[in-house]
Scaffold this motif. Structure first.
Motif, PDB file in Angstrom:
ATOM      1  N   LEU A 121     -16.866 -20.503 -51.356  1.00  0.00           N
ATOM      2  CA  LEU A 121     -17.940 -19.653 -50.848  1.00  0.00           C
ATOM      3  C   LEU A 121     -18.554 -20.189 -49.558  1.00  0.00           C
ATOM      4  O   LEU A 121     -19.184 -19.430 -48.813  1.00  0.00           O
ATOM      5  CB  LEU A 121     -19.026 -19.493 -51.903  1.00  0.00           C
ATOM      6  CG  LEU A 121     -18.623 -18.716 -53.161  1.00  0.00           C
ATOM      7  CD1 LEU A 121     -19.782 -18.658 -54.145  1.00  0.00           C
ATOM      8  CD2 LEU A 121     -18.144 -17.319 -52.807  1.00  0.00           C
ATOM      9  N   GLU A 122     -18.360 -21.470 -49.273  1.00  0.00           N
ATOM     10  CA  GLU A 122     -18.851 -22.028 -48.012  1.00  0.00           C
ATOM     11  C   GLU A 122     -18.108 -21.435 -46.818  1.00  0.00           C
ATOM     12  O   GLU A 122     -18.628 -21.426 -45.699  1.00  0.00           O
ATOM     13  CB  GLU A 122     -18.665 -23.551 -47.981  1.00  0.00           C
ATOM     14  CG  GLU A 122     -19.421 -24.299 -49.057  1.00  0.00           C
ATOM     15  CD  GLU A 122     -18.570 -24.558 -50.279  1.00  0.00           C
ATOM     16  OE1 GLU A 122     -18.725 -25.619 -50.889  1.00  0.00           O
ATOM     17  OE2 GLU A 122     -17.722 -23.693 -50.605  1.00  0.00           O
ATOM     18  N   TYR A 123     -16.893 -20.932 -47.036  1.00  0.00           N
ATOM     19  CA  TYR A 123     -16.008 -20.569 -45.925  1.00  0.00           C
ATOM     20  C   TYR A 123     -15.735 -19.071 -45.797  1.00  0.00           C
ATOM     21  O   TYR A 123     -15.244 -18.635 -44.765  1.00  0.00           O
ATOM     22  CB  TYR A 123     -14.666 -21.299 -46.079  1.00  0.00           C
ATOM     23  CG  TYR A 123     -14.803 -22.801 -46.070  1.00  0.00           C
ATOM     24  CD1 TYR A 123     -14.881 -23.509 -44.873  1.00  0.00           C
ATOM     25  CD2 TYR A 123     -14.882 -23.513 -47.258  1.00  0.00           C
ATOM     26  CE1 TYR A 123     -15.020 -24.889 -44.865  1.00  0.00           C
ATOM     27  CE2 TYR A 123     -15.025 -24.899 -47.256  1.00  0.00           C
ATOM     28  CZ  TYR A 123     -15.090 -25.577 -46.056  1.00  0.00           C
ATOM     29  OH  TYR A 123     -15.234 -26.944 -46.054  1.00  0.00           O
ATOM     30  N   ASP A 126     -17.986 -13.181 -46.192  1.00  0.00           N
ATOM     31  CA  ASP A 126     -19.057 -12.459 -46.884  1.00  0.00           C
ATOM     32  C   ASP A 126     -19.184 -12.992 -48.310  1.00  0.00           C
ATOM     33  O   ASP A 126     -18.471 -12.543 -49.214  1.00  0.00           O
ATOM     34  CB  ASP A 126     -18.744 -10.963 -46.900  1.00  0.00           C
ATOM     35  CG  ASP A 126     -19.894 -10.119 -47.436  1.00  0.00           C
ATOM     36  OD1 ASP A 126     -20.783 -10.673 -48.104  1.00  0.00           O
ATOM     37  OD2 ASP A 126     -19.886  -8.891 -47.196  1.00  0.00           O
ATOM     38  N   PRO A 127     -20.086 -13.955 -48.545  1.00  0.00           N
ATOM     39  CA  PRO A 127     -20.232 -14.508 -49.896  1.00  0.00           C
ATOM     40  C   PRO A 127     -20.592 -13.467 -50.953  1.00  0.00           C
ATOM     41  O   PRO A 127     -20.143 -13.564 -52.094  1.00  0.00           O
ATOM     42  CB  PRO A 127     -21.351 -15.540 -49.731  1.00  0.00           C
ATOM     43  CG  PRO A 127     -21.329 -15.908 -48.292  1.00  0.00           C
ATOM     44  CD  PRO A 127     -20.942 -14.652 -47.570  1.00  0.00           C
ATOM     45  N   ASP A 128     -21.386 -12.453 -50.567  1.00  0.00           N
ATOM     46  CA  ASP A 128     -21.768 -11.426 -51.540  1.00  0.00           C
ATOM     47  C   ASP A 128     -20.547 -10.630 -51.995  1.00  0.00           C
ATOM     48  O   ASP A 128     -20.388 -10.349 -53.186  1.00  0.00           O
ATOM     49  CB  ASP A 128     -22.809 -10.488 -50.929  1.00  0.00           C
ATOM     50  CG  ASP A 128     -24.153 -11.168 -50.728  1.00  0.00           C
ATOM     51  OD1 ASP A 128     -24.753 -11.582 -51.728  1.00  0.00           O
ATOM     52  OD2 ASP A 128     -24.582 -11.304 -49.576  1.00  0.00           O
ATOM     53  N   SER A 194     -28.102 -19.510 -57.035  1.00  0.00           N
ATOM     54  CA  SER A 194     -28.487 -18.744 -58.225  1.00  0.00           C
ATOM     55  C   SER A 194     -28.744 -17.278 -57.882  1.00  0.00           C
ATOM     56  O   SER A 194     -28.349 -16.371 -58.636  1.00  0.00           O
ATOM     57  CB  SER A 194     -29.736 -19.357 -58.864  1.00  0.00           C
ATOM     58  OG  SER A 194     -29.487 -20.679 -59.304  1.00  0.00           O
ATOM     59  N   ALA A 195     -29.373 -17.030 -56.730  1.00  0.00           N
ATOM     60  CA  ALA A 195     -29.637 -15.653 -56.312  1.00  0.00           C
ATOM     61  C   ALA A 195     -28.336 -14.909 -56.040  1.00  0.00           C
ATOM     62  O   ALA A 195     -28.191 -13.733 -56.396  1.00  0.00           O
ATOM     63  CB  ALA A 195     -30.523 -15.649 -55.071  1.00  0.00           C
ATOM     64  N   LEU A 196     -27.379 -15.588 -55.419  1.00  0.00           N
ATOM     65  CA  LEU A 196     -26.083 -14.976 -55.125  1.00  0.00           C
ATOM     66  C   LEU A 196     -25.397 -14.537 -56.418  1.00  0.00           C
ATOM     67  O   LEU A 196     -24.843 -13.431 -56.506  1.00  0.00           O
ATOM     68  CB  LEU A 196     -25.205 -15.976 -54.373  1.00  0.00           C
ATOM     69  CG  LEU A 196     -23.813 -15.499 -53.955  1.00  0.00           C
ATOM     70  CD1 LEU A 196     -23.912 -14.427 -52.873  1.00  0.00           C
ATOM     71  CD2 LEU A 196     -22.969 -16.682 -53.457  1.00  0.00           C
ATOM     72  N   VAL A 197     -25.458 -15.381 -57.415  1.00  0.00           N
ATOM     73  CA  VAL A 197     -24.815 -15.091 -58.698  1.00  0.00           C
ATOM     74  C   VAL A 197     -25.526 -13.955 -59.427  1.00  0.00           C
ATOM     75  O   VAL A 197     -24.889 -13.026 -59.951  1.00  0.00           O
ATOM     76  CB  VAL A 197     -24.785 -16.372 -59.558  1.00  0.00           C
ATOM     77  CG1 VAL A 197     -24.459 -16.049 -61.004  1.00  0.00           C
ATOM     78  CG2 VAL A 197     -23.783 -17.370 -58.989  1.00  0.00           C
ATOM     79  N   ARG A 203     -25.178 -13.882 -65.244  1.00  0.00           N
ATOM     80  CA  ARG A 203     -26.325 -14.643 -65.745  1.00  0.00           C
ATOM     81  C   ARG A 203     -26.074 -16.132 -65.544  1.00  0.00           C
ATOM     82  O   ARG A 203     -25.023 -16.642 -65.924  1.00  0.00           O
ATOM     83  CB  ARG A 203     -26.530 -14.365 -67.235  1.00  0.00           C
ATOM     84  CG  ARG A 203     -27.695 -15.125 -67.856  1.00  0.00           C
ATOM     85  CD  ARG A 203     -27.803 -14.851 -69.348  1.00  0.00           C
ATOM     86  NE  ARG A 203     -26.645 -15.374 -70.080  1.00  0.00           N
ATOM     87  CZ  ARG A 203     -26.536 -16.639 -70.486  1.00  0.00           C
ATOM     88  NH1 ARG A 203     -27.490 -17.512 -70.227  1.00  0.00           N
ATOM     89  NH2 ARG A 203     -25.461 -17.027 -71.149  1.00  0.00           N
ATOM     90  N   VAL A 204     -27.021 -16.808 -64.928  1.00  0.00           N
ATOM     91  CA  VAL A 204     -26.891 -18.250 -64.728  1.00  0.00           C
ATOM     92  C   VAL A 204     -26.994 -18.937 -66.088  1.00  0.00           C
ATOM     93  O   VAL A 204     -28.002 -18.821 -66.776  1.00  0.00           O
ATOM     94  CB  VAL A 204     -27.981 -18.788 -63.778  1.00  0.00           C
ATOM     95  CG1 VAL A 204     -27.877 -20.304 -63.670  1.00  0.00           C
ATOM     96  CG2 VAL A 204     -27.848 -18.143 -62.401  1.00  0.00           C
TER      97      VAL A 204
END
Length: 261
Positions: A121-123, A126-128, A194-197, A203-204
């Motif tokens: 996800l660092e790379y 678009d992580p979302d 956590s917000a991304l997930v 659910r975290v």
């Protein structure tokens, strides 16, 4: 170490899973074994998808434990090395070329009990979108294991090295970067990860710090000293879930569950 149904792991598997970098990877492997214990179907095997799994550092040991493993990676050379590594280990790992956002097209929905997304996800652009694809790939009741670079740790390490302006930039930059020379496109905090997930509908369940002290200890201190390595692993295991210390980890590991039904 045992597999998900309690059978002993062979010495060969132990060596591969722990290996020379066992101090840095012990917390992560402990967390993965706990997740598999929790989500594995009664038949005793899980379908695992490793996104960006490269040459099989996680995939091959998981296949050795009997799980059905698929690696999705954009690099054909890495996938070729994965297939050689799996063959040498006497296991089968499915290799699929593609990116994280391609998962729905590559594998279809609900393809896995556990999806790994480590140092990816660092790379991504678009992580979302990548997180949404991971969510689509995991079955209801399954889990996603996400490992990312920690923003606070980067500031700490730059400051310890005497790069104080860089440390300040890491803390103030939205992407957690210290400048144009920083090769890491983005870093995460516990809150941002956590917000991304959660935004992806997961659910975290657990959050661990990985490599809290290991990257601060001179490597020579552990060379050839098994007792010191074991003591550091024990320390890392406790610190990994400490509500303050885990935020200082070089990497943040989050386990997220997909609601069943």
């Amino acid at each position: 170490m045992t597999n998900v149904r309690g059978a002993a792991v062979t010495g060969r598997q132990q060596k591969r899973v722990r290996g020379g970098s066992r101090v840095r990877s012990a917390v992560l492997w402990d967390a993965l074994r706990a997740v598999l214990d929790r989500i594995t179907p009664e038949a005793g095997l899980s379908d695992v998808v490793d996104v960006g799994g490269g040459t099989g550092g996680f995939a091959v040991p998981l296949a050795e434990l009997g799980h059905r493993v698929t690696v999705v990676d954009a690099n054909p050379d890495a996938l070729a090395a994965l297939e050689r590594r799996a063959a040498e280990s006497g296991v089968r790992v499915r290799a699929v070329q593609g990116d994280a956002v391609d998962l729905p097209d590559l594998l279809g929905p609900d393809a896995a009990d556990l999806v790994l997304c480590h140092s990816v996800l660092e790379y991504v652009d678009d992580p979302d979108a990548a997180m949404a694809a991971l969510t689509g790939a995991v079955r209801p009741g399954g889990s996603v294991s996400v490992l990312v670079a920690g923003q606070i740790a980067a500031a700490l390490h730059r400051a310890v090295s005497g790069h104080f302006d860089d440390a300040r930039r890491v803390l103030t930059d939205p992407s957690g970067r210290w400048g144009e020379g920083d090769r890491m496109p983005r870093r995460f905090t516990r809150e941002s990860l956590s917000a991304l997930v959660r935004d992806a509908g997961l659910r975290v369940a657990e959050l661990h710090g990985v490599r809290i002290f290991a990257d601060l200890v001179p490597s020579g201190l552990l060379d050839g000293d098994a007792d010191s390595a074991d003591a550091l692993i024990a320390l890392e295991s406790v610190a990994a879930v400490h509500p303050v210390l885990r935020d200082l980890a070089t990497q943040l590991h989050l386990v997220a569950d997909k609601p069943a039904g």
